[in-house]
Structure formats: structure tokens, C-alpha cells
Motif scaffolding. Structure first.
Motif, PDB file in Angstrom:
ATOM      1  N   TYR A   1       0.819  -1.129  -0.344  1.00 44.54           N
ATOM      2  CA  TYR A   1      -0.133   0.029   0.119  1.00 44.54           C
ATOM      3  C   TYR A   1       1.197   1.106  -0.019  1.00 44.54           C
ATOM      4  CZ  TYR A   1      -4.283   2.864   1.057  1.00 44.54           C
ATOM      5  OH  TYR A   1      -5.113   3.873   1.204  1.00 44.54           O
ATOM      6  N   GLN A   2       2.157   0.729   0.609  1.00 40.86           N
ATOM      7  CA  GLN A   2       2.880   2.218   0.873  1.00 40.86           C
ATOM      8  C   GLN A   2       3.698   2.565  -0.859  1.00 40.86           C
ATOM      9  OE1 GLN A   2       5.349   2.640   3.644  1.00 40.86           O
ATOM     10  NE2 GLN A   2       6.367   3.999   3.813  1.00 40.86           N
ATOM     11  N   SER A   3       3.970   1.558  -1.505  1.00 42.82           N
ATOM     12  CA  SER A   3       4.564   1.500  -2.453  1.00 42.82           C
ATOM     13  C   SER A   3       4.067   1.981  -3.169  1.00 42.82           C
ATOM     14  CB  SER A   3       5.002  -0.278  -2.747  1.00 42.82           C
ATOM     15  OG  SER A   3       6.037  -0.309  -1.624  1.00 42.82           O
TER      16      SER A   3
ATOM     17  N   PRO B   1      -1.405  -4.796  -6.736  1.00 43.39           N
ATOM     18  CA  PRO B   1      -0.870  -6.071  -6.584  1.00 43.39           C
ATOM     19  C   PRO B   1      -0.186  -7.325  -7.353  1.00 43.39           C
ATOM     20  CG  PRO B   1      -2.229  -6.110  -5.172  1.00 43.39           C
ATOM     21  CD  PRO B   1      -2.306  -5.094  -6.386  1.00 43.39           C
ATOM     22  N   LYS B   2      -1.283  -7.650  -8.236  1.00 40.36           N
ATOM     23  CA  LYS B   2      -0.767  -8.375  -9.259  1.00 40.36           C
ATOM     24  C   LYS B   2       0.250  -7.573 -10.395  1.00 40.36           C
ATOM     25  CE  LYS B   2      -3.909  -9.432 -12.021  1.00 40.36           C
ATOM     26  NZ  LYS B   2      -5.436  -9.727 -12.205  1.00 40.36           N
TER      27      LYS B   2
ATOM     28  N   GLY C   1       6.117  -8.203 -13.018  1.00 38.82           N
ATOM     29  CA  GLY C   1       7.253  -7.930 -12.539  1.00 38.82           C
ATOM     30  C   GLY C   1       8.061  -6.418 -12.487  1.00 38.82           C
ATOM     31  N   PHE C   2       6.936  -5.525 -12.743  1.00 39.90           N
ATOM     32  CA  PHE C   2       6.937  -3.949 -13.169  1.00 39.90           C
ATOM     33  C   PHE C   2       7.249  -3.278 -11.897  1.00 39.90           C
ATOM     34  CE2 PHE C   2       4.119  -5.100 -16.169  1.00 39.90           C
ATOM     35  CZ  PHE C   2       4.575  -4.791 -17.061  1.00 39.90           C
ATOM     36  N   ASP C   3       8.388  -2.373 -11.863  1.00 37.21           N
ATOM     37  CA  ASP C   3       8.816  -1.675 -10.830  1.00 37.21           C
ATOM     38  C   ASP C   3       7.579  -0.946 -10.690  1.00 37.21           C
ATOM     39  OD1 ASP C   3       8.023   1.537 -11.643  1.00 37.21           O
ATOM     40  OD2 ASP C   3       9.499  -0.026 -12.908  1.00 37.21           O
TER      41      ASP C   3
ATOM     42  N   THR D   1       1.812   1.428 -11.645  1.00 30.65           N
ATOM     43  CA  THR D   1       1.313   2.559 -10.825  1.00 30.65           C
ATOM     44  C   THR D   1       0.590   2.996 -11.873  1.00 30.65           C
ATOM     45  OG1 THR D   1       1.590   3.008  -8.461  1.00 30.65           O
ATOM     46  CG2 THR D   1       0.268   4.475  -9.337  1.00 30.65           C
ATOM     47  N   ALA D   2       1.356   3.403 -12.880  1.00 26.84           N
ATOM     48  CA  ALA D   2       1.103   3.954 -13.911  1.00 26.84           C
ATOM     49  C   ALA D   2       0.443   3.374 -15.548  1.00 26.84           C
ATOM     50  CB  ALA D   2       2.732   4.636 -14.777  1.00 26.84           C
TER      51      ALA D   2
END
Length: 175
Positions: A97-99, A141-142, A148-150, A155-156
Motif C-alpha cells: 500500500y505504501q509503495s 498487486p498482481k 514484474g514491473f517496478d 501504478t502508471a
């Protein structure tokens, strides 16, 4: 605790019986509020939601909450437990969540119509809150863990996928 949080930390760090009684009462109320959460998980969610609150809060209340969290006491604003529970069902833990919300800060809200900054709750004398929207973030999360995305790219991509759900604002002259 609620928006009417009333922690009473001792100012000099002394261990007086009134401070211990207050902390015991706050811990008892926190356990009631965070039903279904392990105490350490509730504390971790409290730390994260203090900085990424779904609802606006007065700065003084957040300062009191921060003090309680520093003493190891889980606290909750009005929508925190519901937000944590919903996010947890979507596959989030406090670290994820923080990420998400830290990466969201790096993306200007003007870049996406779906950016939650457009729906941020603000009041004149309050620190703003950004609501958690399960329909927007449930796949994050998935995308982050499995694809494997940062965090920023996940998010984008999530915001980009949601763009069709957020129509362009009408301009003058459109009917």
C-alpha cells in the motif's frame, strides 16, 4: 482512534501512572477498532495510513496519532480500518500500500484522468486525504508482484488501464 483522538502522552517521557492508564485505554480501543487484524499488522497499517490517509484530518490530530504510533499503539482515522480491510482483500499489505501511494506521488495528476488526486478530499484546515478505490487499484498487486514491473510503472499502467472509466471533462461549447 477516531477523528476525536484523545491520546495524552507525557511531555517529559516520564513513566507516570496516568500516561500508562491512557495508553492502556487507547490500546483497548485500538483492538476494538482493528478487529480481524493482528496487533502488529494494525500498527503497521496505522503507520502507513497516517501518511496516506483516505480521509482528511486536522494536523493536530495527526500529530497525536503519530505520537501514539511511536509508542506502539495502533490508531485509526474514520475510514482507516475499512480502507485497510478492503486493500487487504485486494492483495495489499501495508508495505505494498505504501509503495503504491509513494509511487503515485511521483506521477502528476494531470497525466491521467484516473489519477486519484482529482478526487482527493480536502477541507480548508485539514491535511488532504486520498481515498482508496478498489475498482482502480485491485489489480495493482498482481501487476507489481506477478508481472514484474517496478512500483511506478505498475501504478502508471494501472492508471492507464483505468482511463476509459474516467471521461474527459466537458469544455464550454460541448453540449
Amino acid at each position: 482512534m477516531s477523528a476525536e483522538f484523545h491520546g495524552n502522552p507525557t511531555s517529559d517521557g516520564a513513566d507516570d501512572s496516568t500516561g500508562r492508564k491512557d495508553d492502556d485505554e487507547i490500546r483497548r480501543r485500538a483492538a476494538e477498532q482493528w478487529r480481524g487484524f493482528d496487533p502488529s499488522e494494525a500498527l503497521h497499517w496505522s503507520k502507513v495510513l497516517l501518511h496516506h490517509s483516505p480521509d482528511p484530518q486536522r494536523a493536530a490530530i495527526k500529530a497525536q496519532m503519530s505520537s501514539a504510533i511511536a509508542r506502539g499503539i495502533a490508531v485509526a482515522g474514520p475510514d482507516w480500518v475499512r480502507t485497510a480491510d478492503t486493500a487487504r482483500m485486494d492483495g495489499f499489505n501495508p508495505v505494498l500500500y505504501q509503495s503504491l501511494f509513494e509511487s503515485l506521488r511521483t506521477i502528476p495528476k494531470s497525466a491521467f484522468r484516473s489519477h486519484p488526486g482529482h478526487r482527493q478530499a480536502t477541507f480548508k484546515t485539514y491535511l488532504p486525504g486520498t481515498p482508496y478505490e478498489t475498482e482502480l487499484w485491485c489489480d495493482w498487486p498482481k501487476v507489481f508482484l506477478n508481472e514484474g514491473f517496478d512500483a511506478r510503472t505498475a501504478t502508471a499502467l494501472t492508471l492507464l488501464r483505468a482511463e476509459p472509466k474516467f471521461p474527459r471533462p466537458r469544455t464550454r461549447g460541448q453540449g
